[in-house]
Design a protein around this motif. Structure first.
Motif, PDB file in Angstrom:
ATOM      1  N   VAL A 216      84.153 -90.164 -30.897  1.00  0.00           N
ATOM      2  CA  VAL A 216      84.823 -89.239 -31.811  1.00  0.00           C
ATOM      3  C   VAL A 216      83.824 -88.249 -32.401  1.00  0.00           C
ATOM      4  N   LYS A 217      82.715 -88.745 -32.931  1.00  0.00           N
ATOM      5  CA  LYS A 217      81.742 -87.856 -33.560  1.00  0.00           C
ATOM      6  C   LYS A 217      81.164 -86.853 -32.565  1.00  0.00           C
ATOM      7  N   SER A 218      80.816 -87.335 -31.383  1.00  0.00           N
ATOM      8  CA  SER A 218      80.246 -86.448 -30.376  1.00  0.00           C
ATOM      9  C   SER A 218      81.276 -85.437 -29.884  1.00  0.00           C
ATOM     10  N   SER A 219      82.501 -85.891 -29.694  1.00  0.00           N
ATOM     11  CA  SER A 219      83.536 -84.985 -29.186  1.00  0.00           C
ATOM     12  C   SER A 219      83.859 -83.886 -30.188  1.00  0.00           C
ATOM     13  N   VAL A 220      83.884 -84.239 -31.474  1.00  0.00           N
ATOM     14  CA  VAL A 220      84.161 -83.227 -32.491  1.00  0.00           C
ATOM     15  C   VAL A 220      83.026 -82.197 -32.534  1.00  0.00           C
ATOM     16  N   ALA A 221      81.794 -82.677 -32.678  1.00  0.00           N
ATOM     17  CA  ALA A 221      80.663 -81.757 -32.817  1.00  0.00           C
ATOM     18  C   ALA A 221      80.433 -80.951 -31.545  1.00  0.00           C
ATOM     19  N   LEU A 222      80.335 -81.643 -30.422  1.00  0.00           N
ATOM     20  CA  LEU A 222      80.032 -80.955 -29.172  1.00  0.00           C
ATOM     21  C   LEU A 222      81.214 -80.121 -28.705  1.00  0.00           C
ATOM     22  N   GLY A 223      82.430 -80.619 -28.950  1.00  0.00           N
ATOM     23  CA  GLY A 223      83.613 -79.858 -28.543  1.00  0.00           C
ATOM     24  C   GLY A 223      83.712 -78.534 -29.262  1.00  0.00           C
ATOM     25  N   ILE A 224      83.454 -78.540 -30.568  1.00  0.00           N
ATOM     26  CA  ILE A 224      83.492 -77.289 -31.327  1.00  0.00           C
ATOM     27  C   ILE A 224      82.421 -76.332 -30.819  1.00  0.00           C
ATOM     28  N   LEU A 225      81.203 -76.826 -30.639  1.00  0.00           N
ATOM     29  CA  LEU A 225      80.111 -75.953 -30.199  1.00  0.00           C
ATOM     30  C   LEU A 225      80.357 -75.409 -28.788  1.00  0.00           C
ATOM     31  N   SER A 227      83.145 -75.048 -27.285  1.00  0.00           N
ATOM     32  CA  SER A 227      84.281 -74.105 -27.293  1.00  0.00           C
ATOM     33  C   SER A 227      83.865 -72.734 -27.787  1.00  0.00           C
ATOM     34  N   GLN A 228      82.757 -72.667 -28.518  1.00  0.00           N
ATOM     35  CA  GLN A 228      82.220 -71.395 -28.996  1.00  0.00           C
ATOM     36  C   GLN A 228      81.168 -70.819 -28.052  1.00  0.00           C
ATOM     37  N   GLY A 229      81.000 -71.476 -26.899  1.00  0.00           N
ATOM     38  CA  GLY A 229      80.036 -71.000 -25.914  1.00  0.00           C
ATOM     39  C   GLY A 229      78.611 -71.424 -26.185  1.00  0.00           C
ATOM     40  N   ILE A 230      78.416 -72.340 -27.121  1.00  0.00           N
ATOM     41  CA  ILE A 230      77.077 -72.796 -27.500  1.00  0.00           C
ATOM     42  C   ILE A 230      76.774 -74.110 -26.788  1.00  0.00           C
ATOM     43  N   GLY A 231      75.633 -74.167 -26.122  1.00  0.00           N
ATOM     44  CA  GLY A 231      75.216 -75.397 -25.468  1.00  0.00           C
ATOM     45  C   GLY A 231      75.108 -75.236 -23.968  1.00  0.00           C
ATOM     46  N   ASP A 232      73.961 -75.651 -23.424  1.00  0.00           N
ATOM     47  CA  ASP A 232      73.708 -75.539 -21.990  1.00  0.00           C
ATOM     48  C   ASP A 232      73.599 -76.903 -21.324  1.00  0.00           C
ATOM     49  N   THR A 233      73.342 -77.918 -22.107  1.00  0.00           N
ATOM     50  CA  THR A 233      73.239 -79.284 -21.629  1.00  0.00           C
ATOM     51  C   THR A 233      73.467 -80.197 -22.821  1.00  0.00           C
ATOM     52  N   PHE A 234      73.923 -81.431 -22.579  1.00  0.00           N
ATOM     53  CA  PHE A 234      74.184 -82.315 -23.715  1.00  0.00           C
ATOM     54  C   PHE A 234      74.160 -83.772 -23.293  1.00  0.00           C
ATOM     55  N   ARG A 235      74.038 -84.621 -24.298  1.00  0.00           N
ATOM     56  CA  ARG A 235      74.187 -86.063 -24.122  1.00  0.00           C
ATOM     57  C   ARG A 235      75.139 -86.579 -25.184  1.00  0.00           C
ATOM     58  N   GLU A 251      84.778 -85.960 -19.492  1.00  0.00           N
ATOM     59  CA  GLU A 251      86.119 -85.772 -20.044  1.00  0.00           C
ATOM     60  C   GLU A 251      86.120 -84.674 -21.103  1.00  0.00           C
ATOM     61  N   LEU A 252      85.027 -84.600 -21.860  1.00  0.00           N
ATOM     62  CA  LEU A 252      84.893 -83.536 -22.863  1.00  0.00           C
ATOM     63  C   LEU A 252      84.879 -82.168 -22.184  1.00  0.00           C
ATOM     64  N   LEU A 253      84.091 -82.034 -21.139  1.00  0.00           N
ATOM     65  CA  LEU A 253      84.040 -80.758 -20.425  1.00  0.00           C
ATOM     66  C   LEU A 253      85.378 -80.429 -19.777  1.00  0.00           C
ATOM     67  N   ARG A 254      86.052 -81.449 -19.250  1.00  0.00           N
ATOM     68  CA  ARG A 254      87.344 -81.215 -18.610  1.00  0.00           C
ATOM     69  C   ARG A 254      88.376 -80.732 -19.625  1.00  0.00           C
ATOM     70  N   SER A 255      88.364 -81.343 -20.813  1.00  0.00           N
ATOM     71  CA  SER A 255      89.362 -80.990 -21.826  1.00  0.00           C
ATOM     72  C   SER A 255      89.225 -79.541 -22.261  1.00  0.00           C
ATOM     73  N   LEU A 256      88.014 -78.992 -22.187  1.00  0.00           N
ATOM     74  CA  LEU A 256      87.770 -77.597 -22.551  1.00  0.00           C
ATOM     75  C   LEU A 256      87.834 -76.664 -21.346  1.00  0.00           C
ATOM     76  N   LYS A 257      88.127 -77.235 -20.179  1.00  0.00           N
ATOM     77  CA  LYS A 257      88.194 -76.471 -18.925  1.00  0.00           C
ATOM     78  C   LYS A 257      86.888 -75.735 -18.642  1.00  0.00           C
ATOM     79  N   ILE A 258      85.793 -76.376 -19.032  1.00  0.00           N
ATOM     80  CA  ILE A 258      84.467 -75.823 -18.754  1.00  0.00           C
ATOM     81  C   ILE A 258      83.983 -76.274 -17.386  1.00  0.00           C
ATOM     82  N   ARG A 259      84.260 -77.530 -17.076  1.00  0.00           N
ATOM     83  CA  ARG A 259      83.768 -78.099 -15.823  1.00  0.00           C
ATOM     84  C   ARG A 259      84.617 -79.304 -15.473  1.00  0.00           C
ATOM     85  N   GLU A 260      84.978 -79.425 -14.222  1.00  0.00           N
ATOM     86  CA  GLU A 260      85.769 -80.568 -13.787  1.00  0.00           C
ATOM     87  C   GLU A 260      85.035 -81.300 -12.680  1.00  0.00           C
ATOM     88  N   ARG A 261      85.083 -82.610 -12.756  1.00  0.00           N
ATOM     89  CA  ARG A 261      84.501 -83.439 -11.703  1.00  0.00           C
ATOM     90  C   ARG A 261      85.457 -84.578 -11.414  1.00  0.00           C
TER      91      ARG A 261
END
Length: 360
Positions: A216-225, A227-235, A251-261
């Motif tokens: 939850v914490k990672s999805s909220v923080a990383l998802g917001i960032l 979605s604003q185009g911020i971030g090139d790599t993450f854990r 799953e986080l990337l898929r939900s934002l339609k940034i990347r699908e695998r």
């Protein structure tokens, strides 16, 4: 449509980061690095789940020496995680580390940092300048205060100061992370940092917690960032099997339609009509699809009454009943199967669809 922030490009092994390249998903092993067999086995599992980059702890010279056989046995770039000892950073690069993570401020002085940077130049190894809330220099804490959601300036100042130290040594193959265990501090810190530098950014909420709280914490923080185009790599940092970090990351990337695998799994939350072990069925299907790369929509539904209808858009799905289940495709019943054979038959059908998809 998310517009990515424009950043510089670096390459860790064959993985390019920044400058519009796909957002990469990282994880870190929790084995003893000196146990090469166990570490390689875990990395192989992470590779199968889609992990792009893997980081290992290097607490001593024995761990640094173990990097060479580890790197020789894996197919994704290897990053060494270094704290305090510049000699370990140099040794790690000499033994094959393709990236290093350091906090320049805790290496013990300018001479030691210079030796690390010289080795990075020699071996063409990018450096992640990693600053955490607990590792900020005392003078910056005095000037800016401890980093909070309203005031993350100390984190940013520390990161940029350390970047300048490395730039002054003539090196700029860098990426930056400023991690906090607080979600809002993480969000606001990266938002402000992204306005002050064009280096690629590694995102993360440090010490995020177990599977539920950490996700939850990672999805909220990383998802917001993201979605604003911020971030090139993450854990996604979880107190859990690191494979779970990669699963959550994709799953986080898929939900934002940034990347699908691989497949997207949809499943119902269960209700009083459910007559099978849906939790167990969904978990086993989910584990299987993590190893697939063909983009399918896969459904696991709790009852044969609503399953095909509610999951009509799924390429393939399974729905359980009392002693029998059905496999359906595009909302139409494909096959009825005895409950005790349902999982095995369904996975075989998934394998067949994957093989067909890889041929096209």
């Amino acid at each position: 449509m998310i517009r990515r922030r424009q950043t510089r490009e670096i390459a860790i092994g064959a993985v390019k980061i920044g400058n519009g390249h796909p957002v990469s998903v990282q994880s870190m092993t929790n084995t003893y690095t000196t146990d090469v067999e166990a570490t390689v086995a875990q990395i192989h599992r992470l590779q199968a789940a889609g992990c792009d980059l893997i980081r290992v702890a290097v607490p001593d010279m024995a761990a640094a020496a173990a990097l060479r056989p580890i790197r020789d046995a894996i197919a994704i770039p290897l990053i060494a995680d270094i704290h305090f000892d510049s000699r370990l950073a140099v040794a790690a690069m000499e033994h094959g580390a393709q990236g290093i993570r350091i906090n320049p401020g805790n290496l013990g002085g300018s001479d030691k940092l210079a030796r690390v940077v010289a080795a990075a130049k020699q071996h063409h190894v990018p450096i992640r300048v990693g600053v955490n809330s607990g590792s900020i220099e005392k003078d910056l804490l005095k000037a800016h205060g401890y980093p909070t959601a309203d005031n993350p300036k100390a984190l940013i100042a520390s990161a940029l100061r350390n970047v300048r130290l490395i730039e002054d040594l003539g090196y700029d193959a860098l990426k930056i992370s400023i991690k906090s265990s607080d979600v809002l501090t993480t969000i606001n810190g990266y938002q402000q940092l992204s306005q002050e530098t064009d280096y690629p950014l590694h995102l993360g909420v440090t010490e995020a917690g177990g599977l539920i709280a950490g996700t939850v914490k990672s999805s909220v923080a990383l998802g917001i960032l993201l979605s604003q185009g911020i971030g090139d790599t993450f854990r996604v940092s979880l107190t859990r099997d690191p494979v779970e970090e990669v699963r959550v990351g994709f799953e986080l990337l898929r939900s934002l339609k940034i990347r699908e695998r691989g497949p997207e799994l949809i499943s119902c939350p269960t209700c009083g009509r459910t007559r099978i072990d849906l939790f167990g069925l969904a978990e086993q299907v989910e584990q299987y699809v993590q190893t697939m790369t063909v983009p399918l929509k896969v459904a696991v539904m709790g009852c044969v009454v609503n399953g095909p209808g509610e999951a009509r858009e799924a390429d393939i799905g399974v729905a359980g009943g009392h002693g029998v289940g059905i496999i359906f495709k595009k909302g139409e019943i494909f096959r009825k199967v005895a409950e005790h054979d349902l999982l095995q038959v369904f996975l075989a059908e998934l394998k067949k669809m994957e093989d067909e998809g890889q041929k096209t």
